[in-house]
Design a protein around this motif. Sequence first.
Motif, short mmCIF file in Angstrom:
data_model
loop_
_atom_site.label_atom_id
_atom_site.label_comp_id
_atom_site.label_asym_id
_atom_site.label_seq_id
_atom_site.Cartn_x
_atom_site.Cartn_y
_atom_site.Cartn_z
N LEU A 1 27.90 -13.88 71.76
CA LEU A 1 28.29 -15.56 72.36
C LEU A 1 29.07 -15.08 73.57
O LEU A 1 29.37 -16.41 73.80
CB LEU A 1 27.97 -15.92 71.27
N LYS A 2 29.15 -14.27 73.66
CA LYS A 2 30.62 -14.38 74.73
C LYS A 2 30.25 -14.14 76.85
O LYS A 2 30.92 -14.85 77.16
CB LYS A 2 31.53 -13.19 74.42
N GLY A 3 28.64 -14.33 76.43
CA GLY A 3 28.36 -15.29 78.27
C GLY A 3 27.51 -13.95 78.60
O GLY A 3 27.70 -12.18 78.21
N GLY A 4 26.60 -14.31 79.12
CA GLY A 4 25.38 -13.51 79.37
C GLY A 4 25.17 -14.04 81.09
O GLY A 4 26.16 -14.72 82.07
N LEU A 5 24.11 -14.61 81.18
CA LEU A 5 23.23 -14.80 81.77
C LEU A 5 23.47 -16.60 81.63
O LEU A 5 24.43 -17.80 83.25
CB LEU A 5 22.10 -15.45 82.20
N GLY A 6 24.19 -17.25 80.54
CA GLY A 6 24.95 -18.36 80.55
C GLY A 6 25.95 -18.04 79.94
O GLY A 6 26.48 -17.00 79.52
N PRO A 7 27.33 -19.06 80.07
CA PRO A 7 28.56 -18.53 79.87
C PRO A 7 29.03 -18.31 78.14
O PRO A 7 28.81 -18.29 77.53
CB PRO A 7 29.10 -19.85 80.09
N PRO B 1 33.47 -20.02 70.09
CA PRO B 1 34.48 -21.56 69.06
C PRO B 1 34.81 -22.16 70.37
O PRO B 1 35.80 -23.19 70.55
CB PRO B 1 35.15 -21.56 68.02
N GLN B 2 36.41 -20.69 71.51
CA GLN B 2 37.87 -21.18 71.99
C GLN B 2 37.54 -22.27 73.77
O GLN B 2 37.56 -22.49 73.62
CB GLN B 2 38.34 -20.48 71.79
N ALA B 3 35.65 -21.65 73.31
CA ALA B 3 35.03 -22.38 74.77
C ALA B 3 34.24 -22.80 74.57
O ALA B 3 33.90 -24.40 75.82
CB ALA B 3 33.87 -20.91 75.03
N LEU B 4 34.28 -24.37 73.57
CA LEU B 4 33.30 -25.17 73.58
C LEU B 4 34.63 -25.98 73.13
O LEU B 4 34.21 -26.99 72.68
CB LEU B 4 32.47 -24.67 72.24
N ARG B 5 35.95 -25.64 73.14
CA ARG B 5 36.75 -27.18 72.07
C ARG B 5 36.82 -27.97 73.33
O ARG B 5 36.62 -29.45 72.29
CB ARG B 5 37.68 -26.22 72.53
N HIS B 6 36.16 -28.60 74.02
CA HIS B 6 35.63 -29.87 74.97
C HIS B 6 34.82 -30.07 74.58
O HIS B 6 34.56 -31.95 74.45
CB HIS B 6 35.49 -30.06 76.06
N TYR B 7 33.50 -30.06 73.53
CA TYR B 7 33.02 -30.28 72.29
C TYR B 7 33.06 -30.95 71.37
O TYR B 7 33.92 -30.53 70.75
CB TYR B 7 31.52 -29.88 72.93
N ASP B 8 32.56 -31.99 70.71
CA ASP B 8 32.50 -32.57 69.52
C ASP B 8 30.63 -31.87 68.46
O ASP B 8 29.82 -32.18 69.07
CB ASP B 8 32.94 -34.40 69.37
N LEU C 1 28.57 -23.54 65.75
CA LEU C 1 28.92 -22.87 67.21
C LEU C 1 30.57 -23.29 67.08
O LEU C 1 31.27 -22.09 67.49
CB LEU C 1 28.35 -22.88 68.34
N LEU C 2 31.13 -24.00 66.51
CA LEU C 2 32.47 -24.91 66.95
C LEU C 2 32.93 -24.63 65.79
O LEU C 2 34.18 -23.59 65.90
CB LEU C 2 31.96 -26.47 66.82
N ASN C 3 32.32 -23.89 64.34
CA ASN C 3 33.05 -23.86 63.94
C ASN C 3 33.61 -22.18 62.61
O ASN C 3 33.77 -22.12 61.72
CB ASN C 3 33.45 -24.56 62.22
N GLY C 4 31.85 -21.42 63.45
CA GLY C 4 31.72 -20.96 62.90
C GLY C 4 32.36 -19.26 63.07
O GLY C 4 32.83 -20.31 63.97
N GLU C 5 32.12 -17.85 62.71
CA GLU C 5 33.00 -17.34 63.29
C GLU C 5 31.91 -16.04 63.64
O GLU C 5 32.36 -15.17 64.21
CB GLU C 5 33.78 -16.48 62.41
N PRO C 6 30.52 -16.89 65.25
CA PRO C 6 30.37 -15.59 65.79
C PRO C 6 31.17 -14.42 66.66
O PRO C 6 32.29 -14.94 67.13
CB PRO C 6 29.50 -16.37 66.86
N GLU C 7 31.25 -13.29 65.80
CA GLU C 7 31.17 -12.43 66.51
C GLU C 7 30.21 -11.23 67.46
O GLU C 7 29.64 -10.92 67.20
CB GLU C 7 32.40 -11.47 65.62
#
Length: 104
Positions: A45-51, A55-62, A98-104
């Motif tokens: 989930l750290k980016g490819g075709l999509g960004p 979690p740290q990249a989505l902080r601007h979302y609720d 996505l916001l709170n999980g720890e996808p790695e």
Amino acid sequence: MPVNRLLVILALLGGAARAGEPVSDAVALERLVRQDCGSCHGLTLKGGLGPDIRPQALRHYDTETLSEVVLDGIPGTAMPPWRPLLSESDAEWIADYLLNGEPE
Ligand code: HEC
């Protein structure tokens, strides 16, 4: 160990992992995020075709806004709408994951 005993243990472990999850098919949703979202956003989930959608990249979302992005996609871009495949509660689960999980 006999194979059938191993299968019973695996079945029990699978049940235990699901117990206590708020959404009954959390396992399926997590798989969808990894495989389907991951096909564009990268397996980690750290980016490819999509960004990057860690979690740290989505902080601007609720959670609510993020689940709308998942349901409606981003028109004019490759980000597709998922409404045909996901219920609103599925999308909220994914947003929360996505916001709170720890996808790695
Ligand atoms: C076909 C490729 C593709 C798939 C599959 C896909 N996305 Fe996207 N996604 C994109 C692209 C490209 C963008 C960037 C759009 C833009 O230019 O704003 C994006 C943007 C996003 C954004 C906005 C990121 C930000 O910083 O604003 C989120 C959140 C997102 N995707 C989540 C998901 C989720 C969750 C899934 C799976 C349910 C998914 N995406 C599946 C291609 C994809």
